[in-house]
Design a protein around this motif. Structure first.
Motif, PDB file in Angstrom:
ATOM      1  N   GLY A  85       0.835  -1.132  -0.113  1.00 44.54           N
ATOM      2  CA  GLY A  85      -0.042   0.102  -0.054  1.00 44.54           C
ATOM      3  C   GLY A  85       0.875   1.171  -0.010  1.00 44.54           C
ATOM      4  O   GLY A  85       0.393   2.429  -0.071  1.00 44.54           O
ATOM      5  N   ASN A  86       2.151   1.138  -0.171  1.00 35.63           N
ATOM      6  CA  ASN A  86       2.994   2.382   0.009  1.00 35.63           C
ATOM      7  C   ASN A  86       3.255   3.177  -1.470  1.00 35.63           C
ATOM      8  O   ASN A  86       2.751   4.321  -1.602  1.00 35.63           O
ATOM      9  CB  ASN A  86       4.494   2.119   0.563  1.00 35.63           C
ATOM     10  CG  ASN A  86       4.467   1.601   2.114  1.00 35.63           C
ATOM     11  OD1 ASN A  86       3.475   2.310   2.836  1.00 35.63           O
ATOM     12  ND2 ASN A  86       5.269   0.811   2.566  1.00 35.63           N
ATOM     13  N   LYS A  87       3.687   2.198  -2.388  1.00 35.98           N
ATOM     14  CA  LYS A  87       3.819   2.903  -3.644  1.00 35.98           C
ATOM     15  C   LYS A  87       2.802   2.205  -4.713  1.00 35.98           C
ATOM     16  O   LYS A  87       2.785   2.435  -5.740  1.00 35.98           O
ATOM     17  CB  LYS A  87       5.265   2.426  -4.248  1.00 35.98           C
ATOM     18  CG  LYS A  87       6.221   3.603  -3.639  1.00 35.98           C
ATOM     19  CD  LYS A  87       7.628   2.865  -4.189  1.00 35.98           C
ATOM     20  CE  LYS A  87       7.933   3.277  -5.373  1.00 35.98           C
ATOM     21  NZ  LYS A  87       9.445   2.825  -5.731  1.00 35.98           N
ATOM     22  N   GLU A  88       1.981   1.166  -4.132  1.00 37.53           N
ATOM     23  CA  GLU A  88       1.153   0.499  -5.030  1.00 37.53           C
ATOM     24  C   GLU A  88      -0.155   0.072  -4.259  1.00 37.53           C
ATOM     25  O   GLU A  88       0.156  -0.592  -2.816  1.00 37.53           O
ATOM     26  CB  GLU A  88       1.526  -0.866  -5.633  1.00 37.53           C
ATOM     27  CG  GLU A  88       0.845  -1.464  -6.512  1.00 37.53           C
ATOM     28  CD  GLU A  88       1.326  -2.745  -7.477  1.00 37.53           C
ATOM     29  OE1 GLU A  88       1.036  -2.855  -8.498  1.00 37.53           O
ATOM     30  OE2 GLU A  88       2.134  -3.470  -6.697  1.00 37.53           O
ATOM     31  N   SER A  89      -1.312   0.121  -4.414  1.00 41.78           N
ATOM     32  CA  SER A  89      -2.446  -0.031  -3.637  1.00 41.78           C
ATOM     33  C   SER A  89      -2.358  -1.693  -3.403  1.00 41.78           C
ATOM     34  O   SER A  89      -1.964  -2.227  -4.003  1.00 41.78           O
ATOM     35  CB  SER A  89      -3.745   0.295  -4.254  1.00 41.78           C
ATOM     36  OG  SER A  89      -4.235  -0.515  -5.318  1.00 41.78           O
TER      37      SER A  89
END
Length: 333
Positions: A85-89
Motif C-alpha cells: 500500500g505504500n507505492k502500490e495499492s
C-alpha cells in the motif's frame, strides 16, 4: 463436492462450526500421514505467496513446510520486498499476485488488508494473523484440545491475561462455534471488545457453549480442562510495561492458579513466544527491571507435564496444511 474449494480463510465467522471441526480433523489426518511418511501432494505444481508485514517464527515455518509437503512452491515476500500500500495499492498488488500465484498468505496489521487481497486476487487468501483475528492458530489450538480430550463440545478452556487482543477474540468466537466453554479471566480494562463478546454469546446460545468473563482469576479457572495465555503486550503495541504488569500479574499462570482448576488433567497452552524465563533479551530486561522471574506464565508451569505448548506449536503446521489443501487442493470431500 468440496465446499472449501476456492474460498479464503480470513476469519472464523466466515465458516460454520462443523466446517471448522472438519478442518481440525483433516489437520489431524494430514499429521498422521506425515508421521507415516505417506505423500499428500494436494497442491503439486502450485505457487504460494507468503506476505509478511509482521515478523514470524511459527507462522512462516508452518506455511513454508506445509506448502512443501503439499507439493507447492512457497515464495516469501517480507515488508521490504513488497509495497503493502505504500507505492502500490493493496488492490493492485492483489490483482498482480493473483495472476502469478495460486494462493496468498498474509500476516500483518489490518484485517482490511487481508480482506482486500481476497477481494481482488481471485485466489484463496489465508490470514496468518491480523490485529483482529488469528484463525490459523485456532485450528491448531482446538486440534490440540481435541487430541487430548477426544471431544471438543463441553470441554472448558480458560484464557487469562490480556483479553483485548486477536487471540482472545478468536478463542471466544471459535470456542462458541464449536460448543467449547470459554472462560476469560482479565481485568475490566483488558476484557474482550463488547461487539466480539456479544457475537460469541449469541453463537453460544445455539451451540450450548458457556461463556464467562470475569475479573476473578480463580473463578475463571475453576473446572477448566485447559488454561491458555498470551504475551501481555502485543506486537506493535505502545504501552507502559510497568502499568500492564501490575494490572495483569494476578492472571499469571502459575502453579497456584493451575491447581485452582481442581483438575489434575488440565493442560496448559500458549500461542508463543512466551516470557517464562530470562532466556530472551526482552524477558531478561523486563524481568530484571520489575523483579520478576517470568511474566504471563511461570517456568515451572511452562516446563511441566501438563504443558502442551510445543505440541500446540507443532500443530500450526498440519492446521495450515489442512486449510491450504481444503481451499486450493481441488479435493473431493
Amino acid at each position: 463436492m468440496n465446499q472449501f474449494q476456492g474460498k479464503s480463510f480470513l476469519k472464523e465467522l466466515d465458516f460454520t462450526g462443523a466446517e471448522l471441526e472438519f478442518l481440525i480433523d483433516f489437520a489431524q489426518h494430514l499429521d498422521d500421514l506425515k508421521a507415516k511418511n505417506i505423500p499428500h501432494e494436494y497442491l503439486k505444481g502450485q505457487n504460494i505467496a507468503l506476505l509478511f508485514e509482521k515478523t514470524s517464527t511459527r507462522t512462516r515455518s508452518a506455511f513454508t513446510v506445509a506448502a512443501n509437503d503439499l507439493g507447492a512452491h512457497p515464495e516469501f515476500l517480507g515488508k521490504n520486498d513488497i509495497q503493502f500500500g505504500n507505492k502500490e495499492s493493496v488492490a493492485d498488488t492483489a490483482i498482480v499476485l493473483g495472476s502469478m500465484f495460486d494462493g496468498i498468505e498474509f500476516r500483518g496489521f489490518a484485517q482490511s488488508t487481508v480482506e482486500t487481497l481476497a477481494q481482488y486476487s481471485g485466489v484463496p487468501v489465508w490470514n496468518g494473523l491480523t490485529d483482529e483475528w488469528h484463525p490459523t492458530q485456532m485450528i491448531a489450538d482446538f486440534m490440540t484440545l481435541k487430541k487430548h480430550f477426544g471431544v471438543l463440545k463441553g470441554t472448558t478452556l480458560t484464557y487469562l491475561g490480556d483479553a483485548k487482543n486477536n487471540v482472545a477474540h478468536s478463542l471466544l468466537i471459535t470456542g462458541a462455534m464449536l460448543g467449547v466453554n470459554i472462560h476469560i479471566g482479565a481485568p475490566a480494562t483488558r476484557q474482550p471488545e463488547a461487539a466480539v463478546l456479544e457475537k460469541a454469546t449469541a453463537i453460544a446460545q445455539t451451540t450450548g457453549s458457556q461463556i464467562l468473563v470475569t475479573e476473578d482469576a480463580k473463578l475463571a479457572v475453576k473446572d477448566a480442562d485447559a488454561l491458555y495465555t498470551d504475551v501481555w503486550v502485543s506486537m506493535g503495541e505502545d504501552v507502559d510495561y510497568g502499568e500492564r504488569i501490575k494490572l495483569l500479574l494476578p492472571y499469571q499462570i502459575n502453579m497456584g492458579l493451575l491447581k485452582a482448576t481442581g483438575k489434575a488433567e488440565t493442560i496448559v497452552m500458549h500461542c508463543l513466544p512466551a516470557f517464562h524465563d530470562h532466556q530472551t533479551t526482552i524477558g531478561k530486561e523486563i524481568g530484571e527491571k520489575y523483579g520478576l522471574d517470568a511474566l504471563e506464565i511461570t517456568d515451572d508451569v511452562f516446563q511441566s507435564q501438563q504443558s502442551v505448548v510445543f505440541e500446540e506449536a507443532h500443530n500450526r503446521m498440519p492446521a495450515i496444511k489442512a486449510i491450504m489443501a481444503a481451499t486450493s487442493g481441488h479435493l473431493f470431500f
